[in-house]
Design an enzyme around this catalytic site. Structure first.
Site, PDB file in Angstrom:
ATOM      1  N   HIS A  96       5.392 -23.857 -16.271  1.00 53.18           N
ATOM      2  CA  HIS A  96       5.834 -25.008 -15.469  1.00 53.18           C
ATOM      3  C   HIS A  96       6.054 -24.586 -14.014  1.00 53.18           C
ATOM      4  CE1 HIS A  96       7.561 -26.257 -19.522  1.00 53.18           C
ATOM      5  NE2 HIS A  96       6.835 -27.308 -19.194  1.00 53.18           N
ATOM      6  N   LEU A 132       2.203 -19.903 -23.081  1.00 52.29           N
ATOM      7  CA  LEU A 132       3.615 -20.278 -22.936  1.00 52.29           C
ATOM      8  C   LEU A 132       3.783 -21.737 -23.333  1.00 52.29           C
ATOM      9  CD1 LEU A 132       4.844 -18.624 -19.593  1.00 52.29           C
ATOM     10  CD2 LEU A 132       4.700 -17.666 -21.904  1.00 52.29           C
ATOM     11  N   SER A 133       4.839 -21.999 -24.088  1.00 47.24           N
ATOM     12  CA  SER A 133       5.142 -23.358 -24.522  1.00 47.24           C
ATOM     13  C   SER A 133       6.637 -23.428 -24.816  1.00 47.24           C
ATOM     14  CB  SER A 133       4.352 -23.693 -25.794  1.00 47.24           C
ATOM     15  OG  SER A 133       4.917 -24.828 -26.429  1.00 47.24           O
TER      16      SER A 133
END
Ligand code: PAF
Length: 286
Positions: A37, A184-185
């Site tokens: 993000h 990535l999560s």
């Protein structure tokens, strides 16, 4: 950095920054922010003087048996990360701010939302396109930045923006990964140590498919079957789908041709559904 929970003061802030000469960049998120993000926030900062991040766990994109209630949240941590990444404002609306009455309006991109993730999450993309449209209406950005991990979401939003003549430049950023390749999560937080240890198989299977294409294997069925074998080597893995599709239309590709192709997959590791994708031809764009 300014924090807004209501639409009118956010609009006034954006208006004032625009009047001061800034372009407006926007990064919509559901929070529990990770480095992926933050790379979107930093990219927006390169393209616009004023970056707005939204943090909103959007109920309409979750199915009845999905993880809306348990979706991870960390408001204080997220705000600190946004500030460090250079956001000018964070918008944290309550559900009733975004959905003040029972919604009668849905934004739907037909066809390309029925397959891949849309096949097992039939209402998901209607929720995404509707909330993204609402957020675009609120922020009115010049540029919005999305991650390529959600490859189908990015393709659907590009299509929606084009068809609805929204004057917004949509930018896709490469997937941020752990050192072992796992994308990535926010949902990686759900994985047990054993599931986490096997999760890099998704990326390994995609990389192997890419290497096969480079070696001349262009038949999607063969590539899918080999990826399936690699992932099924984990006792924790249950494959939702593995598909080879056109990068823009998401139509299934039988034999990889000049337009290239993306292998996209969704796999349950235990109860946690992970997605990943990779451009299989030499353009390495996904
Ligand atoms: O990608 C996400 O986190 C969400 O789908 C989005 C775009 C913020 C809409 O809720």
């Amino acid at each position: 950095m300014q924090i807004f929970r209501e639409i009118p003061p956010l609009r006034a802030f954006v208006r004032s920054r625009r009047q001061a000469g800034d372009a407006v960049g926007f990064v919509p998120t559901m929070g529990f922010l990770h480095d992926g993000h933050l790379s979107l926030v930093r990219e927006a900062g390169k393209r616009a003087g004023c970056v707005v991040v939204s943090i909103f766990v959007n109920p309409t994109q979750f199915g009845p048996n999905e993880d809306l209630d348990t979706y991870p949240r960390d408001e204080a941590g997220d705000l600190a990360k946004c500030e460090a990444a250079g956001a000018a404002a964070v918008f944290l609306p309550r559900v009733w701010e975004m959905y003040p009455s029972e919604p009668l309006t849905t934004v739907r991109v037909a066809g390309m939302t029925d397959r891949l993730c849309g096949a097992s999450r039939p209402t998901h993309f209607d929720g995404v396109t509707t909330i993204v449209t609402k957020l675009f209406q609120v922020v009115q950005p010049d540029v919005a930045v999305f991650g390529q991990k959600d490859f189908q979401q990015l393709a659907v939003i590009r299509r929606m923006v084009r068809e609805l003549h929204m004057p917004i430049d949509i930018v896709g950023m490469p997937t941020a990964r752990e050192a072992d390749g796992l994308a990535l999560s926010s949902r990686n937080a759900y994985l047990s140590p054993a599931q986490r240890a096997d999760a890099p198989r998704l990326q390994q299977a995609l990389q192997a498919a890419r290497a096969e294409v480079a070696a001349g294997v262009l038949d999607a069925e063969i590539l899918i079957e080999r990826a399936r074998e690699k992932i099924q080597g984990s006792p924790h893995a249950r494959i939702d789908y593995i598909e080879v599709v056109h990068p823009a239309t998401l139509d299934p590709v039988g034999v990889i041709g000049p337009d290239g192709a993306v292998m996209a997959l969704a796999v349950f590791m235990g109860e946690t559904r992970l997605i990943d994708n990779l451009r299989l031809d030499d353009r390495n764009a996904a």
